[in-house]
Motif scaffolding. Structure first.
Motif, PDB file in Angstrom:
ATOM      1  N   GLN A   1      39.462  12.884  61.600  1.00  0.00           N
ATOM      2  CA  GLN A   1      40.248  11.965  60.783  1.00  0.00           C
ATOM      3  C   GLN A   1      41.496  11.464  61.493  1.00  0.00           C
ATOM      4  OE1 GLN A   1      41.256  13.873  57.116  1.00  0.00           O
ATOM      5  NE2 GLN A   1      39.133  14.014  56.386  1.00  0.00           N
ATOM      6  N   VAL A   2      42.217  12.376  62.122  1.00  0.00           N
ATOM      7  CA  VAL A   2      43.500  12.008  62.723  1.00  0.00           C
ATOM      8  C   VAL A   2      43.314  10.952  63.801  1.00  0.00           C
ATOM      9  CG1 VAL A   2      45.455  12.852  64.077  1.00  0.00           C
ATOM     10  CG2 VAL A   2      44.557  14.226  62.185  1.00  0.00           C
ATOM     11  N   ALA A   3      42.303  11.135  64.638  1.00  0.00           N
ATOM     12  CA  ALA A   3      42.073  10.180  65.726  1.00  0.00           C
ATOM     13  C   ALA A   3      41.801   8.787  65.192  1.00  0.00           C
ATOM     14  CB  ALA A   3      40.910  10.659  66.595  1.00  0.00           C
ATOM     15  N   VAL A   4      40.993   8.687  64.155  1.00  0.00           N
ATOM     16  CA  VAL A   4      40.637   7.372  63.614  1.00  0.00           C
ATOM     17  C   VAL A   4      41.827   6.749  62.893  1.00  0.00           C
ATOM     18  CG1 VAL A   4      39.104   6.128  62.048  1.00  0.00           C
ATOM     19  CG2 VAL A   4      38.193   7.962  63.485  1.00  0.00           C
ATOM     20  N   VAL A   5      42.556   7.536  62.114  1.00  0.00           N
ATOM     21  CA  VAL A   5      43.741   7.016  61.424  1.00  0.00           C
ATOM     22  C   VAL A   5      44.758   6.496  62.442  1.00  0.00           C
ATOM     23  CG1 VAL A   5      45.743   7.649  60.025  1.00  0.00           C
ATOM     24  CG2 VAL A   5      43.465   8.394  59.346  1.00  0.00           C
ATOM     25  N   ARG A   6      44.967   7.246  63.503  1.00  0.00           N
ATOM     26  CA  ARG A   6      45.920   6.797  64.514  1.00  0.00           C
ATOM     27  C   ARG A   6      45.437   5.537  65.229  1.00  0.00           C
ATOM     28  NH1 ARG A   6      47.704  12.579  67.348  1.00  0.00           N
ATOM     29  NH2 ARG A   6      49.154  13.226  65.689  1.00  0.00           N
ATOM     30  N   ALA A   7      44.152   5.464  65.498  1.00  0.00           N
ATOM     31  CA  ALA A   7      43.625   4.271  66.174  1.00  0.00           C
ATOM     32  C   ALA A   7      43.835   3.022  65.343  1.00  0.00           C
ATOM     33  CB  ALA A   7      42.140   4.458  66.478  1.00  0.00           C
ATOM     34  N   LEU A   8      43.804   3.168  64.025  1.00  0.00           N
ATOM     35  CA  LEU A   8      43.945   2.023  63.131  1.00  0.00           C
ATOM     36  C   LEU A   8      45.390   1.744  62.734  1.00  0.00           C
ATOM     37  CD1 LEU A   8      40.902   2.695  60.773  1.00  0.00           C
ATOM     38  CD2 LEU A   8      41.056   0.998  62.597  1.00  0.00           C
TER      39      LEU A   8
ATOM     40  N   ARG B   1      48.510   3.744  64.388  1.00  0.00           N
ATOM     41  CA  ARG B   1      49.553   4.214  65.284  1.00  0.00           C
ATOM     42  C   ARG B   1      49.058   4.188  66.731  1.00  0.00           C
ATOM     43  NH1 ARG B   1      52.075   3.104  61.591  1.00  0.00           N
ATOM     44  NH2 ARG B   1      53.538   4.369  60.366  1.00  0.00           N
ATOM     45  N   PRO B   2      49.017   3.000  67.342  1.00  0.00           N
ATOM     46  CA  PRO B   2      48.477   2.900  68.699  1.00  0.00           C
ATOM     47  C   PRO B   2      49.221   3.746  69.719  1.00  0.00           C
ATOM     48  CG  PRO B   2      49.617   0.868  68.044  1.00  0.00           C
ATOM     49  CD  PRO B   2      49.468   1.705  66.819  1.00  0.00           C
ATOM     50  N   GLN B   3      50.503   4.038  69.470  1.00  0.00           N
ATOM     51  CA  GLN B   3      51.259   4.833  70.429  1.00  0.00           C
ATOM     52  C   GLN B   3      50.766   6.275  70.485  1.00  0.00           C
ATOM     53  OE1 GLN B   3      52.343   3.549  67.595  1.00  0.00           O
ATOM     54  NE2 GLN B   3      53.933   4.802  66.596  1.00  0.00           N
ATOM     55  N   ARG B   4      50.060   6.731  69.436  1.00  0.00           N
ATOM     56  CA  ARG B   4      49.526   8.094  69.429  1.00  0.00           C
ATOM     57  C   ARG B   4      48.010   8.113  69.402  1.00  0.00           C
ATOM     58  NH1 ARG B   4      53.531   8.621  65.479  1.00  0.00           N
ATOM     59  NH2 ARG B   4      52.010   8.930  63.798  1.00  0.00           N
ATOM     60  N   ALA B   5      47.386   6.965  69.535  1.00  0.00           N
ATOM     61  CA  ALA B   5      45.932   6.871  69.398  1.00  0.00           C
ATOM     62  C   ALA B   5      45.214   7.375  70.642  1.00  0.00           C
ATOM     63  CB  ALA B   5      45.534   5.425  69.134  1.00  0.00           C
ATOM     64  N   PRO B   6      44.036   7.938  70.476  1.00  0.00           N
ATOM     65  CA  PRO B   6      43.225   8.315  71.624  1.00  0.00           C
ATOM     66  C   PRO B   6      42.680   7.078  72.321  1.00  0.00           C
ATOM     67  CG  PRO B   6      41.991   8.655  69.602  1.00  0.00           C
ATOM     68  CD  PRO B   6      43.391   8.276  69.202  1.00  0.00           C
ATOM     69  N   ASP B   7      42.127   7.274  73.515  1.00  0.00           N
ATOM     70  CA  ASP B   7      41.606   6.131  74.261  1.00  0.00           C
ATOM     71  C   ASP B   7      40.453   5.450  73.547  1.00  0.00           C
ATOM     72  OD1 ASP B   7      43.427   6.534  76.283  1.00  0.00           O
ATOM     73  OD2 ASP B   7      42.068   7.768  77.484  1.00  0.00           O
ATOM     74  N   SER B   8      39.652   6.209  72.823  1.00  0.00           N
ATOM     75  CA  SER B   8      38.493   5.633  72.145  1.00  0.00           C
ATOM     76  C   SER B   8      38.164   6.410  70.882  1.00  0.00           C
ATOM     77  CB  SER B   8      37.264   5.644  73.074  1.00  0.00           C
ATOM     78  OG  SER B   8      36.098   5.228  72.379  1.00  0.00           O
ATOM     79  N   VAL B   9      37.802   5.675  69.847  1.00  0.00           N
ATOM     80  CA  VAL B   9      37.244   6.294  68.647  1.00  0.00           C
ATOM     81  C   VAL B   9      35.905   5.616  68.327  1.00  0.00           C
ATOM     82  CG1 VAL B   9      39.409   7.103  67.633  1.00  0.00           C
ATOM     83  CG2 VAL B   9      38.592   4.777  67.156  1.00  0.00           C
ATOM     84  N   SER B  10      35.203   5.215  69.371  1.00  0.00           N
ATOM     85  CA  SER B  10      33.925   4.525  69.171  1.00  0.00           C
ATOM     86  C   SER B  10      32.968   5.385  68.356  1.00  0.00           C
ATOM     87  CB  SER B  10      33.304   4.209  70.535  1.00  0.00           C
ATOM     88  OG  SER B  10      32.019   3.648  70.369  1.00  0.00           O
ATOM     89  N   ALA B  11      32.280   4.751  67.432  1.00  0.00           N
ATOM     90  CA  ALA B  11      31.307   5.478  66.621  1.00  0.00           C
ATOM     91  C   ALA B  11      30.126   5.942  67.461  1.00  0.00           C
ATOM     92  CB  ALA B  11      30.826   4.597  65.477  1.00  0.00           C
ATOM     93  N   PHE B  12      29.768   5.176  68.482  1.00  0.00           N
ATOM     94  CA  PHE B  12      28.585   5.491  69.288  1.00  0.00           C
ATOM     95  C   PHE B  12      28.942   5.607  70.759  1.00  0.00           C
ATOM     96  CE2 PHE B  12      26.971   2.670  65.778  1.00  0.00           C
ATOM     97  CZ  PHE B  12      26.516   3.716  64.997  1.00  0.00           C
TER      98      PHE B  12
END
Length: 210
Positions: free
Chosen positions: A190-197, A199-210
């Protein structure tokens, strides 16, 4: 997602596939590495064909699985580009594309003409069995999986031939984004996806579904 919107999404995909740009680039490599533009077009339009084929199949008495469980179980989700599951898709799609643009488009057009009646109540089945997977989905969940393929591969095809990606119906895109987000949360948390959407400054490099 309204079922009539799914039909509209299928029509949008067919319109894209019917453009002169796709015809001219048929044998060139597509944006999907290792697959020709023709192969990608066949794979895109096969979503319409398979929708009709499975909706027309004999009904089964089986408990459908949940939509996200479908992606948790499917081998291709975890497969690499050169794994058998994905190589087979590319090879079979390119082989079908070898029949020519007119053939691929004609098969899809025939399927699209039959699709609205199949989705109208009371004719539409409650669930759809996916024979290549070995399980069933509720009909609306099955349509969400096909809509995802149409939207994602529609973007692939447009990018392959230098066209703008077509706009799909809003409720179709909403269903696709919900599906992709759900798969991404299961994969990355959850945290990775919420940040990607948000908080880009804390987002992981990728949250690709596939």
């Amino acid at each position: 997602m309204d079922r009539s919107s799914y039909v509209d999404a299928a029509r949008t995909a067919l319109d894209l596939a019917s453009t002169p740009e796709v015809r001219a680039a048929w044998d060139a490599e597509s944006a999907c590495a290792g697959m020709s533009v023709g192969g990608l077009t066949h794979h895109l339009l096969q979503q319409i064909v398979n929708s009709v084929r499975l909706l027309e199949a004999e009904p089964v008495e089986e408990q459908p699985i949940a939509l996200l469980d479908h992606y948790a179980r499917a081998a291709w989700v975890r497969a690499g580009l050169d794994d058998e599951a994905n190589v087979t898709i590319r090879e079979e799609s390119d082989a079908e594309a070898a029949h020519g643009t007119d053939h691929v488009l004609a098969v899809a057009k025939d399927a699209l003409e039959r699709l609205p009646a199949l989705l109208s109540a009371p004719r539409a089945p409650d669930l759809v069995r996916i024979p290549w997977q070995g399980w069933s989905l509720a009909t609306d969940d099955f349509l969400a999986t096909r809509a995802m393929e149409l939207v994602v591969h529609g973007d692939d095809l447009a990018a392959s031939v230098g066209l703008q990606t077509p706009e799909f119906p809003e409720d179709v895109v909403a269903a696709v984004l919900a599906l992709l987000s759900g798969v991404a949360v299961r994969r990355h948390g959850q945290v990775a996806v919420v940040r990607a959407l948000s908080r880009p400054q804390r987002a992981p490099d990728s949250v690709s579904a596939f």
